[in-house]
Design an enzyme around this catalytic site. Structure first.
Site, PDB file in Angstrom:
ATOM      1  N   LYS A  52       2.805   4.472  16.871  1.00  0.00           N
ATOM      2  CA  LYS A  52       1.872   3.439  17.339  1.00  0.00           C
ATOM      3  C   LYS A  52       2.476   2.056  17.122  1.00  0.00           C
ATOM      4  CE  LYS A  52      -1.499   0.983  15.693  1.00  0.00           C
ATOM      5  NZ  LYS A  52      -1.502  -0.251  16.477  1.00  0.00           N
ATOM      6  N   GLY A 101       4.236  -2.457   7.212  1.00  0.00           N
ATOM      7  CA  GLY A 101       3.175  -3.432   7.408  1.00  0.00           C
ATOM      8  C   GLY A 101       2.751  -4.025   6.081  1.00  0.00           C
ATOM      9  N   SER A 102       1.499  -4.433   6.006  1.00  0.00           N
ATOM     10  CA  SER A 102       1.044  -5.146   4.817  1.00  0.00           C
ATOM     11  C   SER A 102       0.843  -4.190   3.640  1.00  0.00           C
ATOM     12  CB  SER A 102      -0.273  -5.854   5.109  1.00  0.00           C
ATOM     13  OG  SER A 102      -1.310  -4.900   5.176  1.00  0.00           O
ATOM     14  N   THR A 103       0.914  -4.754   2.437  1.00  0.00           N
ATOM     15  CA  THR A 103       0.689  -3.949   1.241  1.00  0.00           C
ATOM     16  C   THR A 103      -0.743  -3.423   1.211  1.00  0.00           C
ATOM     17  OG1 THR A 103       2.449  -4.931  -0.074  1.00  0.00           O
ATOM     18  CG2 THR A 103       0.568  -4.074  -1.288  1.00  0.00           C
ATOM     19  N   GLU A 122       6.980   0.759   3.909  1.00  0.00           N
ATOM     20  CA  GLU A 122       7.739  -0.497   3.817  1.00  0.00           C
ATOM     21  C   GLU A 122       6.719  -1.612   3.904  1.00  0.00           C
ATOM     22  OE1 GLU A 122      10.756  -0.460   3.162  1.00  0.00           O
ATOM     23  OE2 GLU A 122      11.648   1.342   4.009  1.00  0.00           O
ATOM     24  N   GLY A 181      -0.829  -0.465   3.367  1.00  0.00           N
ATOM     25  CA  GLY A 181      -0.033   0.593   2.745  1.00  0.00           C
ATOM     26  C   GLY A 181      -0.789   1.277   1.624  1.00  0.00           C
ATOM     27  N   GLU A 189       2.171 -13.463   0.390  1.00  0.00           N
ATOM     28  CA  GLU A 189       3.068 -13.431   1.536  1.00  0.00           C
ATOM     29  C   GLU A 189       2.454 -14.266   2.662  1.00  0.00           C
ATOM     30  OE1 GLU A 189       3.594  -9.524   3.286  1.00  0.00           O
ATOM     31  OE2 GLU A 189       5.724  -9.946   3.550  1.00  0.00           O
TER      32      GLU A 189
END
Lengths: 287, 511
Positions: B183, B235-237, B257, B240, B388
């Site tokens: 995706k 993507g973002s933490t 990641e 995740g 971030e």
């Protein structure tokens, strides 16, 4: 007339010292036949947190020791365990109700496991890391490094000493420090192993041993932000899915429960499971 | 216009032949989605580019079923060398259509054409070329002899390097023998769909790669699908973390990641000119939309003023504007949402006492733009030093001793990357040893290569992409070999002899 024996007080092993539980609690350890053996310390969540603090403090020194040195220290554990075989066999016979021969075989295997893992300390980096041929003027290398503080729920079935050693030893190889919750009903050899560690040149805090209820302590360890990895090898009977969910909060690395006689069987994968790969790009100057 | 100014030099769009709308790519064909289609726009102009299909849960089911069928009937039965040949074909087709892909990427993402043309697309080809060669050499990947693939891989990628992240995900997955449902990010689906056309040209068997476009709920449906064996997410933490929770109790392999807040450490003996270029590349490359961006500059106190002066001079020469212009250095921010977040965090940066500076810079009237910005006088507790920003915003902190630099660099829950600038080799090695980050650049920054593992420590995720380690993530040891079972870390990925076992205990004579 027979001599009256002097029984040992079984305590926790945290930061190289043998404290009682801060909670003041103990629980009865009974022999396989049901007789009273000892009052083991029933560690609390605060004890677990203290153990994490001790493990974090010890991390720099242990991870920073040379691989050769770590290998020798781990080998030294095997040496001292060998010298205390009789004590461990006796404890295993009493708590597990196995024959002296079976107990002896378990102790032998535990000793040999330390020897096997000791030998990996200055080798696993060569096997798990490598140079990378990147397209440019760079020297590029990937090396495994210890993940950090590792919490372990030791196997709760099978040999109480062997299960503990099988889970703790691989985490130590790379330079991680450990907080381990011992076999709940058969913790005596775990406490005695702490005494071996305390006299084996293993710096205080590198291994911290908690006795008591894994169900009580595991949630605090799984959700602890200063725990970098949690090995749920012996958590099969706990609500381990929720432990894994708790661990996700700070992306704590998780190893799922293992069951059966092969649980925590010795492998290089168990060493590498507690490492992080660091890749370094060094610019090559133009000459 | 003075003789020093640049005349416009736009890259031609003639190479691009887009359709007005794109379907989902399932089982080798483009099919309509069952959700409501959405527009993808050019973030530099806000003009529509094409309509994109929206995959709902049923579409995700169809895609996963197609991937499963392709895995069972075709891909897992193919020889490694044949899988490799398909990947080589794909690499070549990407090279052939490189310009077209670069233009499409720049249109859809907003990044400067010189980056999509010289970095993203060449690396995409290189990634497929690298992993193509691995497909018939899996015994050497580090998980023991005759490893097996994992099955169906669910892959969700971000919008900052749309096609490159696709390559990072798909190339190793296919080389290892898995099939894929991928995706793309909602705002950058275009190049993934052009890539689907490339797969048709390569005659890749139907269902081996499926591409489902849509929003967050499409990604959630894919990641949570019970019939996927592996989840790879960039993507973002926050996202995740949610994935790590959702796979708890399953045996899905996970590669994450996530975010970063990299320290770029400049010591007083650094080669200043190169360091300034490295700082600029570290944070202003791709508008700072880079998870490993060097967003915290740690500069030794004694050279702070000199470095900042030179940095300001250099920033004043950067050209911001039309991403398709070959001279553009700073392109558009990818979306209105992202622009809002950057504005919000930079406003907080000012409120918290950071000194804000941007070069004189005319922002275009339409589209999403943010001038390159640096904050000096930042302390470690400021939000712009902790969170971030994912934009062209640099926070500058100072240090006096190497120990202080290391402590500040590691003072973050992230651990993705770091930079070290010094002419002293022994200092590089010593500092690199102590930084808790997965990728460290010494006297360089933001270098990527298919042979080089990439991934983070701590809350930057787990698992590695790239290199042998990245391949191993997509493999599992041969059945019957007991390797430590792990969900999270990347253990599995690191050694040529992971199956090495201790000799089984021998009974010793009683002593």
């Amino acid at each position: 007339m027979t001599r009256l024996a002097v029984p040992k007080t079984y305590k926790l092993y945290i930061g190289g010292k043998f404290p009682r539980s801060e909670s003041g609690r103990v629980y009865e350890i009974r022999s396989h036949g049901g007789g009273f053996l000892a009052n083991a310390a029933q560690a609390s969540r605060k004890d677990a947190r203290d153990a994490v603090v001790a493990a974090r403090s010890a991390l720099g020194g242990w991870a920073g020791a040379t691989a050769y040195n770590r290998g020798q220290v781990l080998y030294r554990i095997a040496e001292l365990l060998e010298g205390r075989r009789v004590q461990f066999i006796d404890e295993i016979v009493q708590t597990e109700g196995v024959t002296p021969n079976a107990a002896s075989a378990q102790v032998d295997e535990a000793i040999d496991r330390w020897v096997w893992y000791a030998g990996w300390a200055d080798k696993y980096v060569q096997v798990a890391g490598n140079a990378n041929p990147v397209s440019g003027p760079y020297f590029n290398i990937s090396v495994p490094e210890p993940t950090g503080v590792v919490a372990i729920i030791a196997p709760q079935s099978g040999g109480s000493l062997l299960g503990l050693v099988s889970a703790v030893a691989p985490a130590l190889v790379a330079g991680n420090t450990v907080v381990v919750v011992a076999n709940e009903t058969m913790p005596l050899s775990a406490v005695s192993l702490g005494e071996v560690l305390a006299t084996s040149d293993v710096p205080g805090g590198v291994v911290n041993i908690l006795t008591g209820s894994p169900a009580e302590m595991a949630p605090w360890l799984a959700s602890h932000a200063d725990v970098n990895a949690i090995d749920l090898v012996g958590a099969g009977d706990l609500d381990w899915v929720n432990l894994q969910i708790d661990a996700a909060e700070t992306l704590t690395r998780v190893l799922q429960p293992e069951n059966g006689p092969d649980a925590a069987s010795p492998s290089l994968a168990r060493i590498v499971a507690f490492t992080e790969t660091k890749t370094i790009w060094h610019t090559k100057g133009l000459i | 216009m003075t003789f020093l100014d640049y005349a416009p030099a736009p890259e031609s769009q003639a190479v691009l032949h887009l359709r007005p709308d794109y379907g989902l790519f399932i089982n080798g064909d483009f099919v309509p989605g069952r959700g409501v289609p959405f527009q993808t726009i050019n973030p530099a102009t806000e003009k529509p580019i094409a309509m994109i299909a929206h995959a709902n849960t049923a579409d995700v089911d169809t895609a996963v079923a197609a991937a499963r069928r392709a895995y069972d009937r075709t891909w897992s039965k193919l020889s490694g060398s044949d899988r490799g040949k398909y990947l080589f074909r794909i690499a070549r087709l990407v090279q052939e259509r490189a310009r077209e892909l670069a233009v499409a990427e720049t249109l859809d993402n907003g990044k400067p054409i010189k980056e999509s043309r010289d970095v993203d697309v060449p690396l995409v080809a290189a990634w497929f070329f690298y992993y193509a060669g691995w497909a018939d050499k899996l015994d050497h990947a580090g998980v023991g002899p005759t490893p097996s693939s994992r099955g169906v891989a669910a892959q969700v990628i971000p919008w900052n390097f749309p096609l490159l992240m696709l390559a990072w995900k798909i190339a190793p997955a296919l080389a290892a023998g898995n099939t894929v449902v991928l995706k793309p990010a909602e705002t950058t689906s275009l190049t993934a769909l052009l890539f689907a056309e490339i797969l048709q040209q390569a005659d890749l068997p139907a269902g081996v790669v499926n591409i489902v476009t849509g929003g967050r709920e499409t990604g959630q449906a894919l990641v949570g699908h019970p019939d996927v064996n592996l989840v790879a997410f960039t993507g973002s933490t926050g996202a995740g973390r949610a994935i790590a929770r959702s796979v708890a109790g399953t045996d899905k392999k996970v590669i994450l990641e996530l975010g970063g807040k990299a320290a770029n450490i400049v010591f007083d003996d650094a080669p200043i000119d190169q360091a300034v270029e490295g700082i600029v590349n570290g944070i202003f490359f791709n508008q700072g939309h880079v998870c490993c961006a060097g967003s915290r500059l740690l500069v030794q106190e004694s050279i702070h003023d000199e470095v900042i002066d030179r940095l300001k001079q250099r920033l004043s020469t950067l050209r911001l504007g039309d991403p398709l212009d070959k001279n553009t250095d700073i392109g558009a921010i990818n979306s209105a949402d992202q622009l809002r977040r950057i504005r919000e965090l930079t406003a907080i940066g000012e409120q918290e006492g950071g000194e804000r500076w941007s070069p004189a810079c005319v922002l275009p009237d339409s589209g999403f733009w943010f001038a390159p910005t640096i904050f000096t006088n930042v302390s470690t507790s400021h939000r712009i030093a902790r969170e971030e920003v994912f934009g062209p915003v640099l926070s500058v902190l100072t240090f006096r001793t190497p120990a202080e630099a290391i402590a500040k660099a590691n003072n973050t829950p992230y651990g993705l990357s770091a930079g070290i600038w010094t002419e002293k080799g022994s200092r590089i090695l010593a500092v690199a040893d102590k930084l808790r980050a997965g990728v460290i650049w010494a006297n360089t920054f933001n270098r990527f290569d298919p042979a080089s593992p990439f991934g983070g420590y701590k809350e930057s995720g787990y698992g590695r992409e790239g290199g042998r380690h990245g391949l191993a993530s997509y493999l599992k040891p041969a059945a019957g070999r007991s390797a430590a079972r792990t969900v999270a870390t990347a253990p599995a990925e690191s050694s040529p002899e992971l199956d090495a076992k201790a000799p089984v205990s021998r009974k010793k004579a009683a002593k």
